[in-house]
Write an enzyme that holds these catalytic residues in place. Structure first.
Site, mmCIF file in Angstrom:
data_model
loop_
_atom_site.group_PDB
_atom_site.id
_atom_site.type_symbol
_atom_site.label_atom_id
_atom_site.label_comp_id
_atom_site.label_asym_id
_atom_site.label_seq_id
_atom_site.Cartn_x
_atom_site.Cartn_y
_atom_site.Cartn_z
ATOM 1 N N LEU A 17 0.576 -1.186 0.128
ATOM 2 C CA LEU A 17 -0.039 -0.126 0.039
ATOM 3 C C LEU A 17 0.845 1.181 -0.076
ATOM 4 C CD1 LEU A 17 -2.982 -0.973 2.391
ATOM 5 C CD2 LEU A 17 -2.539 -1.374 -0.088
ATOM 6 N N ASN A 114 -9.160 -4.479 9.260
ATOM 7 C CA ASN A 114 -10.547 -5.571 9.470
ATOM 8 C C ASN A 114 -10.111 -6.444 10.426
ATOM 9 O OD1 ASN A 114 -10.587 -8.329 7.864
ATOM 10 N ND2 ASN A 114 -9.058 -6.733 6.741
ATOM 11 N N TYR A 138 -1.698 -9.348 15.229
ATOM 12 C CA TYR A 138 -1.608 -8.356 14.227
ATOM 13 C C TYR A 138 -3.093 -7.368 14.577
ATOM 14 C CZ TYR A 138 -2.732 -6.111 9.658
ATOM 15 O OH TYR A 138 -2.909 -5.100 8.880
ATOM 16 N N ARG A 176 -14.774 -14.312 -0.119
ATOM 17 C CA ARG A 176 -14.451 -13.527 1.024
ATOM 18 C C ARG A 176 -14.281 -11.990 0.667
ATOM 19 N NH1 ARG A 176 -10.029 -11.330 3.543
ATOM 20 N NH2 ARG A 176 -10.467 -10.529 5.510
HETATM 21 C C1 15L Z 1 -4.729 -6.971 6.229
HETATM 22 O O1 15L Z 1 -4.900 -6.326 7.072
HETATM 23 C C2 15L Z 1 -3.406 -7.386 5.454
HETATM 24 O O2 15L Z 1 -2.649 -6.557 5.696
HETATM 25 C C3 15L Z 1 -3.635 -7.755 4.088
HETATM 26 O O3 15L Z 1 -2.529 -8.246 3.773
HETATM 27 C C4 15L Z 1 -4.735 -8.594 3.736
HETATM 28 O O4 15L Z 1 -4.734 -9.869 4.287
HETATM 29 C C5 15L Z 1 -6.200 -7.978 4.314
HETATM 30 O O5 15L Z 1 -5.965 -7.654 5.666
HETATM 31 C C6 15L Z 1 -7.431 -8.910 4.225
HETATM 32 O O6 15L Z 1 -7.807 -9.141 5.209
HETATM 33 O O7 15L Z 1 -7.723 -9.480 3.199
#
Ligand code: 15L
Length: 279
Positions: A17, A114, A138, A176
């Protein structure tokens, strides 16, 4: 409103990003100070500079950010990892960014995720005031980051837009992501509103395009005057049946992040799983 004659600090510039924002925002004339602990893999855009630094190095961050009026905080670990791996970049690093914002009287865009809400089931539609349900360390660090941002607003008047980013990708790869998809253009237009809105206070945005299958509802977008223009809807036919074979991932909003190190012994046999319990 952020004064864009002051430079903008972008942390995490060498990530997916970060690179996207570096190129698109520089193209709009933003003067960016790009930072990351990894080398910037692209040519540095005109009007911008790159500085290799670790978010744990507070003094280096302060030196590079001198004069900045807006901080786009996209740095840190962006995948599920061990507590120890997350602690420095995402917890201490976010604290350094907020101390910096306080010192500079700068606004922050906090790249939340998310995954701070990943343990809600996919059948639930969330508003921005729901409680976090992180799906791992995370996601937990992102929930902490949002609380940190809220504290710095309420105690120190540091403004934040916390963007709970879904899945920023060129196209939808699976079912998803019909719910979580955010187009590149929608992310860029959101950054423009984050900078251009006169007062944001502490605002929360679900970072997704206008997807009919979204998991998410109300947020502060009216305050920002932001509306996504894209939608995953037209990509549905291309991803029908593209699901995992993992029942934990399929049940929860966070998908595969949830099933990493998921150890509930009662998951399959209990009423948590739809349908009759196996023999
Ligand atoms: C995120 O927060 C991740 O950084 C990204 O790599 C994706 O996995 C994304 O969420 C997601 O939920 O698709």
């Amino acid at each position: 409103m952020t004064d864009l004659s002051r430079p903008v600090l972008l942390t995490g510039a060498s990530g997916t990003l970060g690179r996207l924002l570096a190129s698109r925002l520089a193209g709009l004339g933003w003067r960016l100070r790009l930072t990351d602990r990894a080398a910037f893999p692209d040519p540095v855009p005109p009007g911008c500079s790159f500085h290799a630094l670790d978010l744990e190095d507070q003094a280096a961050l302060v030196e590079v950010a001198e004069g900045c009026g807006l901080i786009l905080h996209f740095g840190g670990i962006s995948t599920e990892q061990s507590f120890d791996a997350i602690l420095g970049p995402n917890v201490r690093g976010a604290y350094h960014v907020y101390e910096l914002a306080r010192r500079l009287k700068a606004r922050v865009v906090f790249a939340s995720s998310n995954h701070a809400f990943g343990l809600y089931e996919r059948t639930v539609r969330l508003d921005h005031d729901c409680l976090p349900r992180p799906d791992g360390f995370y996601g937990l660090s992102k929930a902490y980051g949002e609380l940190l941002a809220r504290m710095y607003w309420e105690k120190h008047a540091v403004e934040t837009v916390a963007v709970r980013i879904g899945s920023v990708l060129p196209a939808v790869p699976d079912e998803r992501i019909m719910a979580t998809w955010m187009s590149h253009d929608d992310l860029v237009s959101l950054m423009q509103r984050c900078a251009g809105t006169p007062e944001v206070g502490f605002s929360i945005i679900w970072g997704a395009s206008n997807n009919s299958r979204s998991f998410w509802g109300r947020d502060d977008r009216e305050r920002l005057g932001w509306a996504p223009r894209d939608s995953s809807d037209g990509q549905a036919a291309a991803v029908v049946g593209k699901v995992t074979s993992d029942p934990v991932a399929e049940r929860y909003q966070g998908g595969r992040f949830v099933s990493q190190d998921f150890t509930r012994p009662d998951f399959v046999a209990s009423a948590m799983f739809p349908g009759p319990a196996p023999e």
